[in-house]
Design a protein around this motif. Structure first.
Motif, mmCIF file in Angstrom:
data_model
loop_
_atom_site.group_PDB
_atom_site.id
_atom_site.type_symbol
_atom_site.label_atom_id
_atom_site.label_comp_id
_atom_site.label_asym_id
_atom_site.label_seq_id
_atom_site.Cartn_x
_atom_site.Cartn_y
_atom_site.Cartn_z
ATOM 1 N N UNK A 149 -19.745 -27.384 -34.131
ATOM 2 C CA UNK A 149 -20.276 -28.741 -34.504
ATOM 3 C C UNK A 149 -20.072 -28.696 -36.101
ATOM 4 N N UNK A 150 -19.223 -29.595 -36.644
ATOM 5 C CA UNK A 150 -19.096 -29.840 -37.936
ATOM 6 C C UNK A 150 -20.294 -30.228 -38.573
ATOM 7 N N UNK A 183 -6.159 -25.670 -33.346
ATOM 8 C CA UNK A 183 -6.719 -25.565 -34.734
ATOM 9 C C UNK A 183 -6.875 -26.754 -35.356
ATOM 10 N N UNK A 184 -7.849 -27.167 -36.123
ATOM 11 C CA UNK A 184 -7.932 -28.308 -36.714
ATOM 12 C C UNK A 184 -8.022 -28.091 -38.176
ATOM 13 N N UNK A 228 -9.305 -37.180 -34.388
ATOM 14 C CA UNK A 228 -10.557 -37.797 -34.714
ATOM 15 C C UNK A 228 -11.730 -37.310 -34.211
ATOM 16 N N UNK A 229 -11.692 -36.048 -33.271
ATOM 17 C CA UNK A 229 -12.727 -35.433 -32.711
ATOM 18 C C UNK A 229 -13.616 -34.870 -34.046
ATOM 19 N N UNK A 230 -12.915 -34.350 -34.757
ATOM 20 C CA UNK A 230 -13.363 -33.616 -35.874
ATOM 21 C C UNK A 230 -13.972 -34.361 -37.148
ATOM 22 N N UNK A 231 -13.785 -35.769 -37.148
ATOM 23 C CA UNK A 231 -14.380 -36.473 -38.074
ATOM 24 C C UNK A 231 -15.892 -36.406 -38.351
ATOM 25 N N UNK A 232 -16.511 -36.480 -39.443
ATOM 26 C CA UNK A 232 -17.869 -36.221 -39.346
ATOM 27 C C UNK A 232 -18.411 -37.061 -40.767
ATOM 28 N N UNK A 282 -20.054 -28.211 -46.796
ATOM 29 C CA UNK A 282 -19.705 -28.709 -45.516
ATOM 30 C C UNK A 282 -19.096 -27.708 -44.772
ATOM 31 N N UNK A 283 -19.274 -27.764 -43.303
ATOM 32 C CA UNK A 283 -18.386 -26.770 -42.423
ATOM 33 C C UNK A 283 -17.481 -27.700 -41.503
ATOM 34 N N UNK A 284 -16.202 -27.573 -41.504
ATOM 35 C CA UNK A 284 -15.543 -28.513 -40.576
ATOM 36 C C UNK A 284 -15.001 -27.934 -39.344
ATOM 37 N N UNK A 285 -14.777 -28.751 -38.507
ATOM 38 C CA UNK A 285 -14.494 -28.318 -37.273
ATOM 39 C C UNK A 285 -12.917 -27.585 -36.978
#
Length: 320
Positions: free
Chosen positions: A22-23, A60-61, A127-131, A46-49
């Motif tokens: 979870x980001x 990998x993202x 888009x799943x990793x946008x936060x 921040x901690x990205x996905x």
């Protein structure tokens, strides 16, 4: 019972793995106050996905965009931004972070209309990793706040050769101030919120004021600083030195009085001797004059007797 324990362990492991994917965005504080014209820093991390697992395949993202916006819940789409990594522009809003873990934003010369809630958004190539962290940081801007000066010392009287730091601040929390310092109304070259004076000398004495640059109405009340003459002296040492100086002064005065009295007595004796010598000389002159007169009178009387004897002898001879 054993099956239940295994289920709990498996669920815990699944939750940890899910949480790791979870980001997250962290703001050390969620509200702050700034003085108009100052520079404000909004720390952020921040901690990205970085990856997702689909079946047996790991995808990998990668972070492709970071954004800061004001007064918007998720900073998505065409939302106006104060910083956008995809747009190169000159602005008072500077990004001090990177595309990996740091997302700090700095606002230079903040104005009253800059107030609001700032939020950070990260976007990856999926888009799943946008936060976006919807909490954000709320910034309140104060206009015309008078600055205040505080000292690192316990009092405003300091010793020569020592050191002191004066700080310019306000009741409104700020992260960085660009200020102008004054001593007795004359501007000093320093511009930071802390003014360091070392080593202290007499020229550092005076009334200090500070204000935000180009904001005359923020000028602080004068802070009086007095530098005393003795370096690192304590009251006992000052008292000892003072007593020593006084005793030396008294001894010097007494010595001068004795010297003057001795010189006066010597001068008086010299004058008395001169007068005695003059009197002795006068007496000798009088004695000589008296002897001369007396001798002259004696010679005149003897000559008269001789003349009288000569007349008598001449008379007798004539008769004979």
């Amino acid at each position: 019972m054993m099956a239940l324990r295994m289920l709990v362990v498996c669920c815990s492991c699944w939750l940890l793995l899910t949480a790791a994917e979870i980001p997250n965005i962290i703001y050390p504080f969620t509200s702050t106050c700034a003085v108009e014209g100052s520079t404000v820093t909004l720390p952020c991390s921040f901690t990205p996905l970085t990856s997702v697992t689909e079946g047996r395949k790991t995808i990998y993202r990668k972070i492709v965009r970071v954004v800061w916006c004001r007064n918007h819940l998720i900073c998505h789409g065409p939302t106006p931004t104060v910083y956008d990594s995809e747009i190169q522009r000159t602005s008072r809003f500077q990004y001090l972070g990177d595309m990996e873990t740091v997302c700090t934003l700095q606002i230079w010369n903040i104005q009253s209309y800059d107030g609001g809630t700032f939020r950070f958004r990260m976007e990856v190539n999926d888009t799943v990793g946008h936060f976006t962290n919807r909490t954000g940081v709320t910034v309140k801007v104060s206009d015309g706040v008078q600055m205040e000066i505080s000292s690192s010392g316990n009092h405003s009287e300091l010793r020569k050769g020592g050191a002191v730091t004066l700080r310019c601040s306000s009741h409104c929390t700020t992260h960085r101030l660009e200020v102008t310092w004054f001593r007795d109304g004359h501007a000093l070259p320093e511009s930071g919120p802390a003014l360091q004076l070392s080593p202290l000398s007499a020229e550092h004495s005076g009334n200090y004021t500070c204000r935000l640059k180009a904001k005359a109405r923020t000028t602080s009340q004068p802070f009086s600083l007095k530098v005393e003459g003795l370096e690192g002296a304590n009251p006992a040492l000052i008292a000892g030195v003072t007593c020593g100086v006084l005793l030396a002064g008294v001894a010097l005065i007494v010595s001068l009085v004795f010297i003057r009295r001795a010189r006066a007595a010597a001068a008086e004796n010299s004058r008395a001797e001169e007068q005695t010598q003059q009197q002795d000389t006068s007496r000798e002159v009088e004695d000589v004059s008296y002897a001369s007169v007396h001798f002259k009178q004696f010679n005149q009387a003897r000559k008269a007797v001789q003349d009288e004897d000569a007349v008598i002898y001449s008379s007798v001879s004539g008769r004979g």
